[in-house]
Design a protein around this motif. Structure first.
Motif, PDB file in Angstrom:
ATOM      1  N   ILE A   1      35.823  50.711  48.543  1.00 38.61           N
ATOM      2  CA  ILE A   1      36.631  50.549  48.138  1.00 38.61           C
ATOM      3  C   ILE A   1      36.763  49.382  47.361  1.00 38.61           C
ATOM      4  O   ILE A   1      36.536  48.822  46.223  1.00 38.61           O
ATOM      5  CB  ILE A   1      37.919  50.933  47.833  1.00 38.61           C
ATOM      6  CG1 ILE A   1      37.970  52.828  48.580  1.00 38.61           C
ATOM      7  CG2 ILE A   1      39.337  50.485  47.189  1.00 38.61           C
ATOM      8  CD1 ILE A   1      39.018  53.248  48.513  1.00 38.61           C
ATOM      9  N   SER A   2      37.359  48.416  49.327  1.00 35.95           N
ATOM     10  CA  SER A   2      37.200  46.517  48.462  1.00 35.95           C
ATOM     11  C   SER A   2      36.234  46.385  48.155  1.00 35.95           C
ATOM     12  O   SER A   2      35.824  45.376  47.741  1.00 35.95           O
ATOM     13  CB  SER A   2      37.877  46.416  49.564  1.00 35.95           C
ATOM     14  OG  SER A   2      36.852  46.554  51.101  1.00 35.95           O
ATOM     15  N   LEU A   3      35.098  46.621  48.693  1.00 34.26           N
ATOM     16  CA  LEU A   3      33.187  46.046  48.785  1.00 34.26           C
ATOM     17  C   LEU A   3      33.285  46.616  46.981  1.00 34.26           C
ATOM     18  O   LEU A   3      32.669  46.080  46.514  1.00 34.26           O
ATOM     19  CB  LEU A   3      33.057  46.741  49.580  1.00 34.26           C
ATOM     20  CG  LEU A   3      30.919  46.649  49.203  1.00 34.26           C
ATOM     21  CD1 LEU A   3      30.850  44.974  49.518  1.00 34.26           C
ATOM     22  CD2 LEU A   3      29.869  47.797  50.278  1.00 34.26           C
ATOM     23  N   VAL A   4      33.217  47.401  46.393  1.00 33.65           N
ATOM     24  CA  VAL A   4      32.883  47.698  44.913  1.00 33.65           C
ATOM     25  C   VAL A   4      33.711  46.667  44.322  1.00 33.65           C
ATOM     26  O   VAL A   4      32.985  46.031  43.381  1.00 33.65           O
ATOM     27  CB  VAL A   4      33.527  49.459  44.215  1.00 33.65           C
ATOM     28  CG1 VAL A   4      33.403  49.449  43.503  1.00 33.65           C
ATOM     29  CG2 VAL A   4      32.463  49.864  45.642  1.00 33.65           C
TER      30      VAL A   4
ATOM     31  N   VAL B   1      32.268  44.042  41.755  1.00 32.54           N
ATOM     32  CA  VAL B   1      33.051  43.668  40.199  1.00 32.54           C
ATOM     33  C   VAL B   1      33.816  42.314  39.843  1.00 32.54           C
ATOM     34  O   VAL B   1      32.899  42.028  38.932  1.00 32.54           O
ATOM     35  CB  VAL B   1      33.774  45.136  39.826  1.00 32.54           C
ATOM     36  CG1 VAL B   1      35.069  44.905  38.385  1.00 32.54           C
ATOM     37  CG2 VAL B   1      33.176  46.660  39.695  1.00 32.54           C
ATOM     38  N   VAL B   2      34.055  42.256  40.921  1.00 29.24           N
ATOM     39  CA  VAL B   2      34.720  41.041  40.197  1.00 29.24           C
ATOM     40  C   VAL B   2      33.937  39.782  40.659  1.00 29.24           C
ATOM     41  O   VAL B   2      33.667  38.395  39.511  1.00 29.24           O
ATOM     42  CB  VAL B   2      35.560  39.905  41.980  1.00 29.24           C
ATOM     43  CG1 VAL B   2      35.306  39.289  41.554  1.00 29.24           C
ATOM     44  CG2 VAL B   2      37.004  41.504  41.389  1.00 29.24           C
TER      45      VAL B   2
ATOM     46  N   LEU C   1      39.808  32.506  42.510  1.00 26.28           N
ATOM     47  CA  LEU C   1      41.655  32.452  43.054  1.00 26.28           C
ATOM     48  C   LEU C   1      42.420  33.124  42.507  1.00 26.28           C
ATOM     49  O   LEU C   1      43.200  33.451  43.624  1.00 26.28           O
ATOM     50  CB  LEU C   1      41.703  30.853  42.790  1.00 26.28           C
ATOM     51  CG  LEU C   1      43.243  30.294  44.097  1.00 26.28           C
ATOM     52  CD1 LEU C   1      43.289  28.644  44.601  1.00 26.28           C
ATOM     53  CD2 LEU C   1      43.922  30.578  43.585  1.00 26.28           C
ATOM     54  N   GLY C   2      42.066  33.383  41.439  1.00 29.68           N
ATOM     55  CA  GLY C   2      43.506  33.874  41.459  1.00 29.68           C
ATOM     56  C   GLY C   2      42.993  35.370  40.825  1.00 29.68           C
ATOM     57  O   GLY C   2      44.352  36.341  41.770  1.00 29.68           O
ATOM     58  N   ILE C   3      42.688  36.365  40.655  1.00 31.94           N
ATOM     59  CA  ILE C   3      42.209  36.964  41.164  1.00 31.94           C
ATOM     60  C   ILE C   3      42.156  37.796  42.151  1.00 31.94           C
ATOM     61  O   ILE C   3      42.694  39.100  42.888  1.00 31.94           O
ATOM     62  CB  ILE C   3      40.154  37.637  40.368  1.00 31.94           C
ATOM     63  CG1 ILE C   3      40.056  37.639  38.447  1.00 31.94           C
ATOM     64  CG2 ILE C   3      39.842  38.336  40.475  1.00 31.94           C
ATOM     65  CD1 ILE C   3      38.524  37.184  38.484  1.00 31.94           C
ATOM     66  N   GLY C   4      41.327  36.697  43.259  1.00 35.06           N
ATOM     67  CA  GLY C   4      41.424  37.316  44.693  1.00 35.06           C
ATOM     68  C   GLY C   4      42.764  37.558  45.158  1.00 35.06           C
ATOM     69  O   GLY C   4      43.180  38.126  45.871  1.00 35.06           O
TER      70      GLY C   4
END
Length: 451
Positions: A14-17, A21-22, A44-47
């Motif tokens: 899940i985290s990889l997908v 995408v990001v 940075l914000g998305i992370g």
């Protein structure tokens, strides 16, 4: 056991997908010519958002962490080659060794002075916030006080015994000293027989050009690396871990911000005489990489590019001052943090400190910041030295373990920015700062948009 493995595999996917995408989105922004600085900020914000999401739903963030580690490793691979080649290249271009000595004195004086001011600001902010009040005297079980190296051991660690081994183990200080010896020898021989060292100088210049190109390739990955590092950090530390020490976090970042604005802003505005907002915009890649990687050494390749391409500092000055700054310039780790922790520990254990103790905090912070150069974990070592000098319980340092990574991001960003500011000032004093190019309105993007 099998069910746990399957669940971990599923949550990791899940985290990889999400990360793919990001990364695709950030790449798309690059293709649309969105500026490098904005892409780093967006990453940075998305992370941060993704990390909080992963933490809230207890999802495995190992794949995100791996992406961040790949980015850090790619940057780290450039550190030793850069130190060797660029230091030799910069010093070999100096015909007068007296000028080298003058530049060195200016550089180290700036590092010490700014670290002293950082310690003073950290002290005053800590006294104002009193972050140790109301905290129980409990120490994490995994706390082990850092051993303070003896003076003779510090000196021995700085002297290169086997340059190849020092390079292999990533010991920057001995490699830096080795490179200086080689460069001084080139200058000395070149003053008598220039034709003898000319092939070596040409080789070093060619290597420097090649390394600069490799750095550009790696720096283009910064938005993706920043996203992954911040996401992994946010996923690892939940809010519950930070609650008891939230005041220490706030006090530390307040002190770091004040030092950034007052000290660095003042030096840039009144000493270097440049627009501080323009300086901040140009220095942003260095600040972002330092904040996310938490490594001055890993930030060095980026900082060198920022100094020469965006700040318009001569490669000769940048190649000498920046590697030295990555080693001994610790405004955040050696200035603000030890002073902050000293007041914090005194508050936790209800120990009264006087004016003489406050003076000792500032002086010891300055000295220890240089004395632990090249020692792993310089913030912990510097803090241990200060606590020992004041007679405060070293166990108090263990209370800060839970937030060390959080505050280390800010500490490292201040360290790296301090090196950038000092390099700019030294270059300006030596007439090796292209002010006209710096003042141009157009932004040099370092060719960071994907091809």
């Amino acid at each position: 056991m099998n069910n746990n493995l399957i669940q971990a595999f599923q949550t990791n996917w899940i985290s990889l997908v999400i990360s793919l995408v990001v990364i695709g989105f950030l790449y798309f922004l690059g293709k649309k010519r969105v500026s490098f600085g904005y892409r780093v900020l967006i990453g940075l914000g998305i992370g941060l958002v993704v990390g909080i999401f992963l933490n809230a739903f207890k999802l495995d963030a190992k794949s995100v962490s791996t992406i961040g580690s790949i980015y850090v490793n790619l940057i780290k691979m450039m550190v030793i080659p850069l130190v060797v080649v660029l230091v030799i290249n910069s010093i070999a271009g100096i015909s007068n060794l007296g000028q080298l000595r003058k530049i060195g004195i200016k550089t180290i004086s700036l590092f010490l002075a700014t670290t002293g001011v950082a310690a003073l600001i950290g002290l005053l902010v800590a006294l104002a916030f009193n972050p140790g009040s109301g905290i129980a005297q409990s120490v994490p079980q995994n706390f082990k006080p850092k051993e303070i190296p003896t003076f003779s051991q510090v000196i021995l660690d700085l002297v290169p015994a086997n340059p190849i081994n020092e390079m292999a183990t990533g010991k920057v200080v001995p490699v830096l000293i080795f490179a200086i010896f080689i460069a001084v020898a080139i200058v000395h021989i070149g003053s008598k027989k220039p034709e003898v060292v000319q092939p070596v100088k040409q080789l070093i210049e060619s290597l420097a050009s090649v390394l600069h190109q490799v750095i550009k390739y790696v720096i283009r990955l910064t938005p993706y690396g920043v996203y992954a590092l911040i996401a992994a950090m946010a996923a690892r530390y939940g809010v519950e871990t930070l609650k008891p020490l939230i005041m220490l976090i706030i006090a530390t970042y307040t002190a770091l911000l004040l030092h950034f604005v007052i000290t660095f802003g003042g030096l840039v505005t009144f000493v270097a005489r440049v627009n501080p907002l323009k300086f901040l915009r140009k220095a942003y890649p260095t600040i972002a990489v330092a904040f996310t990687t938490r490594s001055s050494y890993a930030t060095l390749p980026v900082n060198l590019e920022v100094l020469t391409k965006r700040m318009r500092v001569s490669p000769r000055i940048a190649s000498f001052v920046a590697p030295l700054g990555a080693t001994i310039n610790m405004n955040g780790c050696g200035g603000v943090w030890p002073a902050m922790v000293a007041i914090f520990v005194a508050g936790v254990y209800n120990i009264q400190l006087g004016v003489s103790d406050y003076i000792l905090i500032v002086l010891v912070s300055m000295i220890s910041s240089v004395g632990v150069a090249g020692v792993p974990g310089p913030a912990a070592i510097s803090t241990t030295v200060v606590l020992t000098a004041l007679g405060l319980p070293l166990e108090g340092l263990g209370l800060t373990l839970a937030i060390d990574a959080i505050v280390d991001m800010g500490r490292t960003a201040v360290n790296a920015t301090g090196t950038t500011v000092s390099t700019l000032i030294v270059a300006d004093s030596e007439g090796e700062f292209d002010r006209a190019s710096f003042d141009r309105d157009e932004e040099d993007e370092l060719e960071l948009n994907p091809a």
